[in-house]
Scaffold this active site. Structure first.
Site, PDB file in Angstrom:
ATOM      1  N   LYS A  13       0.825  -1.220   0.000  1.00 24.16           N
ATOM      2  CA  LYS A  13       0.000   0.000   0.000  1.00 24.16           C
ATOM      3  C   LYS A  13       0.852   1.260   0.000  1.00 24.16           C
ATOM      4  O   LYS A  13       0.639   2.153  -0.806  1.00 24.16           O
ATOM      5  CB  LYS A  13      -0.925   0.045   1.216  1.00 24.16           C
ATOM      6  CG  LYS A  13      -2.034  -0.953   1.240  1.00 24.16           C
ATOM      7  CD  LYS A  13      -2.946  -0.742   2.426  1.00 24.16           C
ATOM      8  CE  LYS A  13      -2.258  -0.661   3.765  1.00 24.16           C
ATOM      9  NZ  LYS A  13      -1.651  -1.869   4.257  1.00 24.16           N
ATOM     10  N   ARG A  88     -10.004   0.918   9.340  1.00 22.49           N
ATOM     11  CA  ARG A  88      -9.578  -0.449   9.665  1.00 22.49           C
ATOM     12  C   ARG A  88     -10.726  -1.319  10.169  1.00 22.49           C
ATOM     13  O   ARG A  88     -10.524  -2.507  10.396  1.00 22.49           O
ATOM     14  CB  ARG A  88      -8.461  -0.416  10.701  1.00 22.49           C
ATOM     15  CG  ARG A  88      -7.200   0.187  10.137  1.00 22.49           C
ATOM     16  CD  ARG A  88      -6.081   0.107  11.107  1.00 22.49           C
ATOM     17  NE  ARG A  88      -4.911   0.753  10.531  1.00 22.49           N
ATOM     18  CZ  ARG A  88      -3.680   0.397  10.780  1.00 22.49           C
ATOM     19  NH1 ARG A  88      -3.437  -0.592  11.590  1.00 22.49           N
ATOM     20  NH2 ARG A  88      -2.684   1.025  10.219  1.00 22.49           N
ATOM     21  N   ARG A 127      11.580  -7.919   4.815  1.00 19.73           N
ATOM     22  CA  ARG A 127      11.712  -6.507   5.177  1.00 19.73           C
ATOM     23  C   ARG A 127      12.265  -6.378   6.598  1.00 19.73           C
ATOM     24  O   ARG A 127      13.116  -5.540   6.869  1.00 19.73           O
ATOM     25  CB  ARG A 127      10.342  -5.836   5.056  1.00 19.73           C
ATOM     26  CG  ARG A 127      10.347  -4.341   5.267  1.00 19.73           C
ATOM     27  CD  ARG A 127       9.020  -3.730   4.891  1.00 19.73           C
ATOM     28  NE  ARG A 127       7.961  -4.133   5.800  1.00 19.73           N
ATOM     29  CZ  ARG A 127       6.673  -3.936   5.593  1.00 19.73           C
ATOM     30  NH1 ARG A 127       6.260  -3.369   4.476  1.00 19.73           N
ATOM     31  NH2 ARG A 127       5.784  -4.312   6.468  1.00 19.73           N
ATOM     32  N   ARG A 133      14.745  -5.838  12.215  1.00 18.83           N
ATOM     33  CA  ARG A 133      13.627  -5.864  13.179  1.00 18.83           C
ATOM     34  C   ARG A 133      13.362  -7.296  13.602  1.00 18.83           C
ATOM     35  O   ARG A 133      12.974  -8.130  12.792  1.00 18.83           O
ATOM     36  CB  ARG A 133      12.379  -5.257  12.554  1.00 18.83           C
ATOM     37  CG  ARG A 133      12.516  -3.772  12.292  1.00 18.83           C
ATOM     38  CD  ARG A 133      11.306  -3.213  11.629  1.00 18.83           C
ATOM     39  NE  ARG A 133      10.083  -3.550  12.380  1.00 18.83           N
ATOM     40  CZ  ARG A 133       8.884  -3.134  12.045  1.00 18.83           C
ATOM     41  NH1 ARG A 133       8.718  -2.388  10.986  1.00 18.83           N
ATOM     42  NH2 ARG A 133       7.839  -3.468  12.764  1.00 18.83           N
ATOM     43  N   ARG A 144      -0.804 -10.847  13.053  1.00 16.92           N
ATOM     44  CA  ARG A 144      -1.227  -9.538  12.531  1.00 16.92           C
ATOM     45  C   ARG A 144      -2.154  -9.697  11.327  1.00 16.92           C
ATOM     46  O   ARG A 144      -3.124  -8.952  11.174  1.00 16.92           O
ATOM     47  CB  ARG A 144      -0.004  -8.707  12.143  1.00 16.92           C
ATOM     48  CG  ARG A 144       0.708  -8.138  13.345  1.00 16.92           C
ATOM     49  CD  ARG A 144       2.013  -7.438  13.040  1.00 16.92           C
ATOM     50  NE  ARG A 144       2.020  -6.581  11.881  1.00 16.92           N
ATOM     51  CZ  ARG A 144       3.118  -6.319  11.169  1.00 16.92           C
ATOM     52  NH1 ARG A 144       4.273  -6.857  11.481  1.00 16.92           N
ATOM     53  NH2 ARG A 144       3.064  -5.506  10.132  1.00 16.92           N
TER      54      ARG A 144
END
Length: 192
Positions: A13, A88, A127, A133, A144
């Site tokens: 997105k 959302r 990513r 991370r 998620r």
């Protein structure tokens, strides 16, 4: 063009919104970026949000809507916008519809980037590794994605019922996906 961009984490997105901003010559409004900017600026809504965030709570829909209303009142949104990261859930979608009707700028189209879950897990894990991370493990990403699916499925149905939803295959090169989005914007038929 007033566009609502939907898609799960890792669907692209943000990347596509930047390209769409250039192509459509309208601002890209990310609620996360907007929230951070308002807090940094010390605005009234930003101060309210920072108090809530300091308690570890989620910023209320009322605060987010206030920030969006302020953002939509700026001259650069006169010809439209790309909204990314909001709504959302169904309540947010309905509140957004009410706000946009109030200011005379109803959404023209909602674009949903569709990407298979396992590919999303791979994308986010890649990513996360590139950015160092440790919190984006495959398990946490799947959690998620489940939360996204549970909360956002009603939003997708909301825009489908309003006959402005366009589903776009989010798999392929950046250029391929971008071309599909542009094609969907010109399409006369919403996805039913």
């Amino acid at each position: 063009m007033r566009l609502v961009l939907l898609g799960p984490p890792g669907s692209g997105k943000g990347t596509q919104a930047v390209r769409l901003k250039e192509h459509l010559q309208v601002p890209h409004i990310s609620t996360g970026d907007l929230l951070r900017a308002e807090v940094a600026a010390g605005s009234k809504l930003g101060l309210e949000a920072s108090v809530v965030m300091a308690r570890g709570e989620l910023v209320s829909d009322a605060i987010l809507l206030g920030m969006l209303e302020d953002r939509f009142s700026r001259p650069d949104t006169a010809n439209g916008f790309i909204l990314d990261g909001y709504p959302r859930n169904r309540a947010q979608a309905q509140a957004l519809d009410t706000l946009l009707a109030k200011i005379g700028q109803p959404a023209d189209v909602a674009v949903l980037l569709e990407v298979p879950s396992e590919l999303l897990v791979e994308r986010i894990a890649g990513r996360a590794k590139a950015e160092g991370r440790a919190d984006d493990t495959p398990e946490s990403v799947r959690t998620r994605l489940k939360v996204y699916s549970d909360q956002t499925a009603p939003v997708i149905d909301h825009y489908r019922q309003h006959d402005i939803l366009r589903a776009v295959d989010g798999v392929g090169s950046l250029n391929e996906v971008f071309a599909r989005i542009i094609e969907s914007l010109g399409a006369g038929q919403a996805v039913g």
